[in-house]
Design a protein around this motif. Structure first.
Motif, PDB file in Angstrom:
ATOM      1  N   VAL A 144       4.499  -2.130   5.140  1.00 52.62           N
ATOM      2  CA  VAL A 144       4.214  -0.696   4.995  1.00 52.62           C
ATOM      3  C   VAL A 144       4.602  -0.319   3.564  1.00 52.62           C
ATOM      4  O   VAL A 144       5.780  -0.202   3.246  1.00 52.62           O
ATOM      5  N   ILE A 145       3.605  -0.153   2.712  1.00 54.88           N
ATOM      6  CA  ILE A 145       3.851   0.050   1.281  1.00 54.88           C
ATOM      7  C   ILE A 145       3.767   1.540   0.953  1.00 54.88           C
ATOM      8  O   ILE A 145       2.685   2.137   1.009  1.00 54.88           O
ATOM      9  N   THR A 146       4.910   2.122   0.621  1.00 52.41           N
ATOM     10  CA  THR A 146       4.957   3.539   0.291  1.00 52.41           C
ATOM     11  C   THR A 146       5.573   3.771  -1.087  1.00 52.41           C
ATOM     12  O   THR A 146       5.966   4.889  -1.404  1.00 52.41           O
ATOM     13  N   LEU A 157      -3.450  -6.746  -1.671  1.00 56.85           N
ATOM     14  CA  LEU A 157      -2.561  -6.818  -0.508  1.00 56.85           C
ATOM     15  C   LEU A 157      -2.220  -5.418  -0.015  1.00 56.85           C
ATOM     16  O   LEU A 157      -2.209  -5.153   1.201  1.00 56.85           O
ATOM     17  N   ALA A 158      -1.966  -4.492  -0.933  1.00 59.71           N
ATOM     18  CA  ALA A 158      -1.661  -3.113  -0.544  1.00 59.71           C
ATOM     19  C   ALA A 158      -2.845  -2.476   0.174  1.00 59.71           C
ATOM     20  O   ALA A 158      -2.668  -1.704   1.123  1.00 59.71           O
ATOM     21  N   ALA A 173       1.453   8.640   4.132  1.00 56.47           N
ATOM     22  CA  ALA A 173       2.291   8.234   3.001  1.00 56.47           C
ATOM     23  C   ALA A 173       1.768   6.949   2.374  1.00 56.47           C
ATOM     24  O   ALA A 173       1.800   6.775   1.153  1.00 56.47           O
ATOM     25  N   ILE A 174       1.260   6.038   3.211  1.00 59.32           N
ATOM     26  CA  ILE A 174       0.708   4.777   2.707  1.00 59.32           C
ATOM     27  C   ILE A 174      -0.507   5.050   1.826  1.00 59.32           C
ATOM     28  O   ILE A 174      -0.637   4.504   0.720  1.00 59.32           O
ATOM     29  N   ALA A 180      -2.167   7.349  -5.561  1.00 59.92           N
ATOM     30  CA  ALA A 180      -1.371   7.556  -6.771  1.00 59.92           C
ATOM     31  C   ALA A 180      -1.399   6.311  -7.659  1.00 59.92           C
ATOM     32  O   ALA A 180      -1.457   6.406  -8.890  1.00 59.92           O
ATOM     33  N   THR A 181      -1.385   5.145  -7.027  1.00 58.76           N
ATOM     34  CA  THR A 181      -1.433   3.889  -7.788  1.00 58.76           C
ATOM     35  C   THR A 181      -2.765   3.742  -8.517  1.00 58.76           C
ATOM     36  O   THR A 181      -2.815   3.269  -9.657  1.00 58.76           O
ATOM     37  N   LEU A 182      -3.844   4.157  -7.869  1.00 60.55           N
ATOM     38  CA  LEU A 182      -5.178   3.974  -8.435  1.00 60.55           C
ATOM     39  C   LEU A 182      -5.494   4.941  -9.574  1.00 60.55           C
ATOM     40  O   LEU A 182      -6.484   4.753 -10.290  1.00 60.55           O
ATOM     41  N   ARG A 183      -4.679   5.965  -9.760  1.00 63.82           N
ATOM     42  CA  ARG A 183      -4.936   6.918 -10.846  1.00 63.82           C
ATOM     43  C   ARG A 183      -4.953   6.235 -12.205  1.00 63.82           C
ATOM     44  O   ARG A 183      -5.718   6.612 -13.086  1.00 63.82           O
ATOM     45  N   ASP A 184      -4.089   5.246 -12.370  1.00 60.30           N
ATOM     46  CA  ASP A 184      -3.955   4.582 -13.665  1.00 60.30           C
ATOM     47  C   ASP A 184      -4.727   3.269 -13.735  1.00 60.30           C
ATOM     48  O   ASP A 184      -4.511   2.468 -14.642  1.00 60.30           O
TER      49      ASP A 184
END
Length: 294
Positions: A144-146, A157-158, A173-174, A180-184
């Protein structure tokens, strides 16, 4: 008919062939990282009127282990027929390619994952001729990656973890972490991930959460999902504008509008239907005449 979430659960291994290294580590199986991966034909049909196809088949090269075949099955529910077809897949691959073969089953619910993980034994009670031990990735063992930092380490994997946790109470939340990770991340990398997650979530409530996140956090992307969301926004804007114009025409022409009629107009989200009502409003003498043909 194969569902989009079914496709996403195995297609992600085609788009990110190195993903199995991360998955195998999560599953506690020591498999070296691949030195190369080849997408293999998925048709396992024999020259007889019986057709069997594995969802995804990869040939993976490793430096220490040597080559092996990875058959990947996306499983949405328990299916007794798989106790026959899965051993067939593995023995067929062994006969055809003369390479070690692994079967990975990807699931989205605990019951299916528990069922898929059971060894499949072929033979007599006194003597086991063949046994199949599938590797299973699902909500019971995928992380569970948060945390953005953790998601950034392995986006593939995420993404798979998010798909397998589609029914997790913390899926919001996941998904928020992933958006949020994909923004950059460059569009060329982010777009396929956006689509795979949308497909993998299917028609679950989490799918709408993902759409909302894409609309807010990733609106600059040109993915098919982003374009679909923007089109919906444009349609909604057109509908609101025409509803306001229709009410204005009725007011200017002195036509009485009841609360029920106003609600009917403002709640309509079909721009074409509102356009028809606008045309009728130009000559109608009562509000009822506008809806006479409905």
């Amino acid at each position: 008919m194969v569902s989009s979430r079914h496709e996403a659960m195995h297609r992600i291994f085609q788009d990110y062939p190195g993903l199995f290294s991360g998955v195998s580590e999560v599953l506690g199986v020591a498999i070296p990282p691949p030195t190369s991966v080849t997408l293999m034909p998925t048709d396992l049909t024999e020259a007889r009127p019986v057709e069997r196809r594995v969802d995804t088949l990869l040939r993976i090269e490793t430096e220490d282990q040597g080559p092996f075949l990875l058959a990947i099955e996306a499983q949405g529910k328990k299916d007794p027929d798989k106790t026959v077809s899965w051993p067939y897949y593995v023995t067929y691959l062994n006969n055809k390619y003369r390479l070690p073969s692994l079967l990975l089953v990807v699931c989205q619910d605990h019951a299916t994952a528990e069922w898929a993980a059971r060894p499949i034994s072929i033979g007599l009670r006194q003597w086991q001729t063949l046994a199949l031990y599938p590797l299973v990735a699902g909500p019971h063992n995928m992380p569970v990656i948060t945390e953005v930092a953790e998601a950034r380490k392995d986006l593939a994997l995420a993404s798979l973890a998010a798909i397998t946790h589609a029914d997790n109470p913390d899926v919001g939340a996941i998904l928020k972490t992933l958006s949020a990770t994909l923004r950059d991340v460059p569009e060329t990398i982010a777009d396929p991930i956006v689509e795979l997650i949308a497909q993998g979530l299917g028609n679950r409530p989490a799918a709408q959460q993902w759409r909302n996140l894409v609309a807010v956090d990733l609106s600059f992307y040109k993915s098919a999902l982003s374009e679909e969301i923007r089109d919906e926004g444009r349609d909604e804007g057109r509908a609101e504008g025409r509803a306001e114009g229709l009410l204005l025409i009725l007011d200017v022409r002195g036509i009485a509008v009841t609360d029920e009629t106003r609600q009917k107009i403002t709640s309509c989200d079909d721009p074409q239907l509102l356009h028809q009502w606008l045309n009728r409003a130009a000559t109608a003498t009562t509000a009822e005449e506008i809806f006479a043909e409905e």
